[in-house]
Structures are given as C-alpha cells and as structure tokens.
Design an enzyme around this catalytic site. Structure first.
Site, PDB file in Angstrom:
ATOM      1  N   GLU A 132      54.572  47.046  39.992  1.00 43.65           N
ATOM      2  CA  GLU A 132      53.948  45.829  40.514  1.00 43.65           C
ATOM      3  C   GLU A 132      53.509  46.454  42.080  1.00 43.65           C
ATOM      4  OE1 GLU A 132      53.479  43.601  39.571  1.00 43.65           O
ATOM      5  OE2 GLU A 132      54.580  43.271  37.484  1.00 43.65           O
ATOM      6  N   TYR A 152      53.880  38.688  46.779  1.00 41.80           N
ATOM      7  CA  TYR A 152      53.604  38.316  45.379  1.00 41.80           C
ATOM      8  C   TYR A 152      54.777  39.026  44.987  1.00 41.80           C
ATOM      9  CZ  TYR A 152      51.797  40.533  41.357  1.00 41.80           C
ATOM     10  OH  TYR A 152      52.098  41.234  40.467  1.00 41.80           O
ATOM     11  N   ASP A 182      48.844  35.446  42.781  1.00 36.19           N
ATOM     12  CA  ASP A 182      48.291  37.417  43.336  1.00 36.19           C
ATOM     13  C   ASP A 182      46.438  36.543  42.752  1.00 36.19           C
ATOM     14  OD1 ASP A 182      47.584  36.720  40.645  1.00 36.19           O
ATOM     15  OD2 ASP A 182      46.977  38.908  40.309  1.00 36.19           O
ATOM     16  N   CYS A 196      38.145  35.792  33.526  1.00 31.60           N
ATOM     17  CA  CYS A 196      38.336  35.396  34.525  1.00 31.60           C
ATOM     18  C   CYS A 196      37.802  36.122  35.788  1.00 31.60           C
ATOM     19  CB  CYS A 196      38.999  33.536  34.643  1.00 31.60           C
ATOM     20  SG  CYS A 196      38.991  32.271  35.889  1.00 31.60           S
ATOM     21  N   CYS A 246      33.074  33.701  29.788  1.00 29.33           N
ATOM     22  CA  CYS A 246      33.480  32.513  29.998  1.00 29.33           C
ATOM     23  C   CYS A 246      33.513  31.804  28.857  1.00 29.33           C
ATOM     24  CB  CYS A 246      32.230  30.941  31.068  1.00 29.33           C
ATOM     25  SG  CYS A 246      32.785  31.828  32.614  1.00 29.33           S
ATOM     26  N   CYS A 270      36.282  33.152  26.820  1.00 31.51           N
ATOM     27  CA  CYS A 270      37.577  32.403  27.972  1.00 31.51           C
ATOM     28  C   CYS A 270      38.607  30.937  27.058  1.00 31.51           C
ATOM     29  CB  CYS A 270      37.005  31.374  28.975  1.00 31.51           C
ATOM     30  SG  CYS A 270      38.534  30.678  29.846  1.00 31.51           S
ATOM     31  N   CYS A 272      37.403  23.678  31.790  1.00 31.06           N
ATOM     32  CA  CYS A 272      37.961  24.408  32.980  1.00 31.06           C
ATOM     33  C   CYS A 272      36.654  23.842  34.401  1.00 31.06           C
ATOM     34  CB  CYS A 272      37.194  25.428  32.695  1.00 31.06           C
ATOM     35  SG  CYS A 272      37.204  27.147  34.698  1.00 31.06           S
TER      36      CYS A 272
END
Length: 304
Positions: A50, A133, A151, A206, A213, A216, A222
């Site tokens: 992380e 985060y 994030d 995305c 798209c 997606c 969306c």
DNA sequence: AAGCCGTGGAT
DNA sequence: TATCCAAGGCT
C-alpha cells in the site's frame, strides 16, 4: 458506512446493489492475482504494497516489493537495518521520503506494537506516511475491517457511475467521502471485496484518460455513460511542472547517492544541475533537512 | 488548504 | 515532443 449526514443520492440506494453485484462478479472474473491479494500474504506484505503504491503504478511496485519482503520479512528486520538502505532498496519508485517513513513506521511497530502491523485503524493512521487511504486499505485488506477505502480510482468510479461526471473533484471533498461511505455494501465481506473491486475497476477499465466503457460491467447503469459521457466542464485541471524544479534536481542527487557505495564528493553533485550551483546547494540542504541525505567524510551519503 | 514531493510509461 | 497521470501524505 452509516456516519450520519444527509442521504447522498437516490441513485445510490437504487443502483447500489446492482452496482455491487456487477462489479464484484467482474472482479472475481478478471481481477489481477497480485501477490499481496494472496490470502497467505502477511499484514506487513500488504502494508508495504500500500505504501509503495502511493502514486506509483503497480507494475513498477511488484519487483521492488518482492525484494523488500525477501530482505526484510518483518518490521523488526527493517527497523534493524539503516534508513539509508531502505532508500537504496526503494530504487526508482519515486518520492523516496516514503521509504524513510516506511523505516520510521517499522521502528514504531517495534516500539509500540510488539513488532506487528497494528490492526487498529487509529493506530494505523498514527504511523508516519500513513494517511486516510492507507489506513483504510490496510485495515480492510490485511485485517478484514471494512473501512471505506477512497483512492483516486474509487473517486473516479463513483464520480462517473453515480455522479455522472467525467472526473472527480481536484481534491477529496466531504461530499465525496459521504458518497463513498454510502456506497459501501452492508455485508462485511462484500464491503472488503468492494474496496478492492472498485479500485480495480478504476485501474483497469474506468481509467482517467481513455476509459474502456465497452468492457465495463456497469456501463448500463453508469450515470456518466447514460448522460452521453459529457466532457469535463469547469476550470482546466492543472498538471505539475517538472523541468528545472527542485524535485528534478533532488531526484538526481538521491539517485547518485543510491548508486554509490561510498560518499559522493560535493563537486560531483554540481553536475546534477550545472547551470545553477545555488539550486544544487538549496536542494542538497533540503534533502539533509528532510533526513534523506547526510554529510559524511568525503562527501554525502544516504542516512546511516 | 494549495503546493510540494519522483519517476517513467502511455498517448 | 509535451502532457497526463499513477493504490497519497504532509505542511
């Protein structure tokens, strides 16, 4: 997730379950098998991943993460080494102060947490280099504590699917945080998977520049897609200057020290910006101030 | 609370 | 070639 405040949007309640189901199924199908997603990965491994991934693409993190875990399998192993070695092993991930804070946080884990990555969200947040985060991500991914992970990927996914805008706000707003909280699945396990899945959707599909798209799993619901994918409307988003900045020169100085086992003579550092020795002097002083560089006999070194 | 703090791949 | 941008944090 129920933090009070006004209801965010009727759409969240309506589309939420369908959004979750589609994104979680997609994640199970095509989510990457990143090593820190292995159930056997230690909290320390998750923690390292992380911090290393802050503003750095996963592809560049992978080899460095492997080397760090091999050399320093536990926080105590890192804390027993020198901070300069952390900066050296950081290689070219960028923002080397993150390596320094990683070393400091390992020392804090030894001092305050019995050499373990703390499970408690507030304890995580108190570690150097850990902000909202990272604290949420480690709590969720390492310990199954379903904190809301926000994030840049999650922000963009929610901006598009729920708010119907091309981009999230320049900086994280309270409204966005409420939206992210309200978007969390109620089920604990689903919430933890949603954290990873919504990030992954933003990273793989995305995306900021050229969203895919067609691939997606939630394009049918969306809000941005349904609105005809309107272009960003507002003040231009400003990038950061680079050439000739202190950052560029600091990077060159640290790179020289990383690559040299011996102290680097002061005159060798002037080559990092030949046009302006005062700039080099200023950057060097800043690096020393930041603890990334130390004066030594015969020149400068990474902190011992 | 804007601005600073690295690096390199993609377009 | 120039610009964008990537699992942010700190002051």
């Amino acid at each position: 997730m129920h933090r009070g405040g006004p209801a965010v949007s009727p759409d969240v309640t309506g589309a939420g379950p369908r959004l979750h189901a589609a994104v979680l199924a997609w994640f199970d199908d095509v989510g990457r098998d990143l090593p820190w997603r292995d159930p056997d990965c230690s909290p320390w491994g998750v923690y390292l991943s992380e911090v290393m991934s802050q503003q750095t693409p996963v592809a560049r993190v992978l080899p460095v993460w492997e080397r760090w875990l091999e050399r320093w399998p536990t926080p105590a192993d890192l804390a027993a080494d020198s901070p300069g070695e952390a900066v050296r092993m950081w290689d070219r991930l960028g923002y080397p102060r993150r390596a320094l804070r990683l070393w400091e946080s390992a020392a804090a884990m030894v001092e305050r947490h019995d050499g373990q990555v703390p499970r408690d969200h507030d304890d995580l947040l108190a570690l150097p280099g850990v902000g909202p985060y990272t604290a949420a991500a480690v709590a969720s991914f390492a310990f199954g504590d379903p904190r809301t992970v926000v994030d840049t990927n999650v922000r963009r996914v929610l901006a598009r699917t729920v708010s119907g805008t091309q981009h999230a706000a320049p900086a994280l707003t309270a409204a966005e945080m409420r939206l992210a909280d309200a978007s969390m699945p109620a089920d604990r396990d689903a919430a933890n998977r949603w954290n990873a899945a919504s990030m992954e959707l933003g990273a793989l599909v995305c995306t900021a520049r050229a969203p895919r798209c067609d691939d997606c799993p939630v394009s049918h619901l969306c809000a941005w897609q349904l609105a005809g994918r309107p272009e960003h409307d507002g003040p231009p988003r400003r990038g950061q200057a680079w050439h000739g900045t202190d950052r560029q020169v600091r990077g060159r100085i640290v790179q020289l020290l990383r690559e040299s086992p011996d102290p680097v003579p002061r005159r060798d550092l002037d080559g990092t910006w030949p046009d302006d020795p005062t700039k080099v002097e200023r950057c060097l002083a800043g690096l020393v101030e930041d603890g990334l560089v130390e004066p030594a006999a015969g020149g400068y070194v990474l902190p011992r």
